[in-house]
Design a protein around this motif. Sequence first.
Motif, PDB file in Angstrom:
ATOM      1  N   ALA A 380     106.146 -88.746 -74.869  1.00 39.06           N
ATOM      2  CA  ALA A 380     105.364 -87.549 -75.193  1.00 39.06           C
ATOM      3  C   ALA A 380     104.379 -87.267 -74.084  1.00 39.06           C
ATOM      4  O   ALA A 380     103.982 -88.170 -73.326  1.00 39.06           O
ATOM      5  N   LEU A 381     103.987 -86.004 -73.988  1.00 44.39           N
ATOM      6  CA  LEU A 381     102.811 -85.636 -73.216  1.00 44.39           C
ATOM      7  C   LEU A 381     101.612 -85.694 -74.158  1.00 44.39           C
ATOM      8  O   LEU A 381     101.706 -85.281 -75.321  1.00 44.39           O
ATOM      9  N   VAL A 382     100.500 -86.205 -73.668  1.00 44.26           N
ATOM     10  CA  VAL A 382      99.281 -86.278 -74.461  1.00 44.26           C
ATOM     11  C   VAL A 382      98.185 -85.553 -73.697  1.00 44.26           C
ATOM     12  O   VAL A 382      98.062 -85.690 -72.468  1.00 44.26           O
ATOM     13  N   VAL A 383      97.397 -84.763 -74.415  1.00 42.68           N
ATOM     14  CA  VAL A 383      96.350 -83.940 -73.816  1.00 42.68           C
ATOM     15  C   VAL A 383      95.020 -84.317 -74.471  1.00 42.68           C
ATOM     16  O   VAL A 383      94.929 -84.399 -75.701  1.00 42.68           O
ATOM     17  N   GLU A 384      93.996 -84.537 -73.656  1.00 37.41           N
ATOM     18  CA  GLU A 384      92.671 -84.857 -74.182  1.00 37.41           C
ATOM     19  C   GLU A 384      91.608 -84.366 -73.211  1.00 37.41           C
ATOM     20  O   GLU A 384      91.908 -84.064 -72.047  1.00 37.41           O
ATOM     21  N   ALA A 385      90.373 -84.286 -73.672  1.00 36.68           N
ATOM     22  CA  ALA A 385      89.251 -83.864 -72.833  1.00 36.68           C
ATOM     23  C   ALA A 385      88.378 -85.073 -72.510  1.00 36.68           C
ATOM     24  O   ALA A 385      88.119 -85.909 -73.368  1.00 36.68           O
ATOM     25  N   ARG A 386      87.915 -85.124 -71.260  1.00 38.18           N
ATOM     26  CA  ARG A 386      87.046 -86.224 -70.834  1.00 38.18           C
ATOM     27  C   ARG A 386      85.833 -85.665 -70.106  1.00 38.18           C
ATOM     28  O   ARG A 386      85.898 -84.634 -69.407  1.00 38.18           O
ATOM     29  N   GLU A 387      84.697 -86.358 -70.260  1.00 37.21           N
ATOM     30  CA  GLU A 387      83.476 -85.993 -69.565  1.00 37.21           C
ATOM     31  C   GLU A 387      82.683 -87.254 -69.275  1.00 37.21           C
ATOM     32  O   GLU A 387      82.915 -88.310 -69.868  1.00 37.21           O
ATOM     33  N   ASN A 388      81.741 -87.158 -68.354  1.00 35.58           N
ATOM     34  CA  ASN A 388      80.905 -88.297 -68.025  1.00 35.58           C
ATOM     35  C   ASN A 388      80.038 -88.660 -69.216  1.00 35.58           C
ATOM     36  O   ASN A 388      79.486 -87.794 -69.893  1.00 35.58           O
ATOM     37  N   GLY A 389      79.915 -89.965 -69.488  1.00 33.80           N
ATOM     38  CA  GLY A 389      79.118 -90.400 -70.618  1.00 33.80           C
ATOM     39  C   GLY A 389      78.865 -91.888 -70.571  1.00 33.80           C
ATOM     40  O   GLY A 389      79.122 -92.552 -69.559  1.00 33.80           O
ATOM     41  N   GLU A 390      78.388 -92.424 -71.662  1.00 32.83           N
ATOM     42  CA  GLU A 390      77.996 -93.835 -71.730  1.00 32.83           C
ATOM     43  C   GLU A 390      79.127 -94.771 -71.330  1.00 32.83           C
ATOM     44  O   GLU A 390      78.922 -95.724 -70.571  1.00 32.83           O
ATOM     45  N   LEU A 391      80.334 -94.526 -71.825  1.00 30.04           N
ATOM     46  CA  LEU A 391      81.468 -95.390 -71.504  1.00 30.04           C
ATOM     47  C   LEU A 391      82.326 -94.853 -70.380  1.00 30.04           C
ATOM     48  O   LEU A 391      83.159 -95.592 -69.836  1.00 30.04           O
ATOM     49  N   ASP A 392      82.178 -93.600 -70.040  1.00 29.63           N
ATOM     50  CA  ASP A 392      82.976 -92.966 -68.975  1.00 29.63           C
ATOM     51  C   ASP A 392      82.083 -92.607 -67.800  1.00 29.63           C
ATOM     52  O   ASP A 392      81.818 -91.434 -67.533  1.00 29.63           O
ATOM     53  N   GLN A 393      81.615 -93.606 -67.093  1.00 29.23           N
ATOM     54  CA  GLN A 393      80.600 -93.392 -66.064  1.00 29.23           C
ATOM     55  C   GLN A 393      81.167 -92.928 -64.728  1.00 29.23           C
ATOM     56  O   GLN A 393      80.406 -92.535 -63.845  1.00 29.23           O
TER      57      GLN A 393
END
Length: 477
Positions: A380-393
């Motif tokens: 499958a293709l999976v689509v999600e949104a990501r932004e800078n944050g506490e765990l995604d530095q």
Amino acid sequence: MEQHATRVGEHSRGLRREIRCPLGRSRGRGRVRRGQGRVRTQARTQARSRGLRGVALVVAAAALALGLAPAEAVPAALSTASGLSGAATGPGSRADAASIPTGACALGGPERGGTYEGLPTPAGFARSQGTVKALTLFIDFPDAPAWSNSPSDRFAEFFPAATRYFDRSSYGKLAYRPTPHLRWIRMARPFAGYRIRRGTGFDPGSRFGYGALSREIVNAVDASVDFAAYDVINVLASPDAGPEATDDVLSVTFSGGMGTPLETGDGVRFGNVSFIWSRQTGPSPFRVLNHETAHSFGLPDLYLGREDATRAPTGHWDLMDEGWGPSNDFLGWHKWKMGWLDAGQVDCAGLPGGSDHTLTPTGRDGGTKIVVVPTSPSSALVVEARENGELDQAVCRPGVLVYRVDTRTDSGDGPVRVADATPGSQGCYLHDVNVDADLSDATHQVGDTYQDARSGIGVAVTEQRADGDWRVRVTRP
């Protein structure tokens, strides 16, 4: 004697190209034999009754010093904390059926006895929701004694930080409760005498490797530890034992239905066990334990294990590919696989035509987290949104991430591959060698369209709303 192959999950690839060891990407496999390995103990009840009260007081004091609630660190035999209602305890237990992902987009696939991307996670792995109890043991060696480190010092390198990481990443659905057995267990031989290397397997009948280590560990604590009370096991080695992590990454997990064939006196296998060696570098070195524990939850390695591999298939977008350097979160697919997303947070785009979806970045609570677009019964293709944050530095280009999941692909062979929105670029996160820079700007922006050549499926980013959510349109033939 029948032989079984067990997937060995190793920690991610080591430092990036400039300082990575030659074996940094090699994938380990362990050969496991079923059979003799039962550890018998004498006078178990008497030993526990004499020893556990004193251990409980020491552990509770250490817990307070580390910022944990005392009940989180009291040995399970004396603790009243409970796990999921109706869920079995002990290594290898799974969550109740209500927490298992289902539906047309919950891709299946051939079970190979080890970690893989298919849903649901096979039996034998540890549950990944509710209260997960982690027995934490400490070992040192005659040639690497832990003179300068107490067990509490070593424990504090990982906790409570690893617990907080799981709590935040799971949106509060995983309460990871470590119980330290606060004494160094001295191994009988020098480190080299066990012939531990990257890829060393578990043979319960061998004088070497993890089988030999584990027999000594179980013999040392079986009379005072109720192994049946725990879901996972962490073995923290003296940091001076073995090579530096920058030279060779030895940390490894034996997980799944077989786990290990070594049985404890409590009648459960010494399974879903992680061995943590040396010390990582970077701002969040504790995450090696989160990575290894995730193998016990059923997650595979996303990095390429081949020695000639030159590019990360997923990069810093998931802890199971790159676990060094700045903090990074799990992919939304992995959060779903581990039971951290509710059914309403997963959109399944399985019908022909177009559909519109609103995605809340995975680092925030609430909202739809992933859109799953099946391309076959196992991909499958999976689509999600990501932004800078506490765990995604390390997110330097917030946006929409598109990636392909293939449940037929083995751990270490790239079962997840990110679709790079800017192929050929040098990336935007360039100041840390532990981050795969060329994928750091892989996210798609408003106006971008990703077209999958194999399936003809399109993903268009149509809007970023004022509240930070993203709108995408999926079209399929």
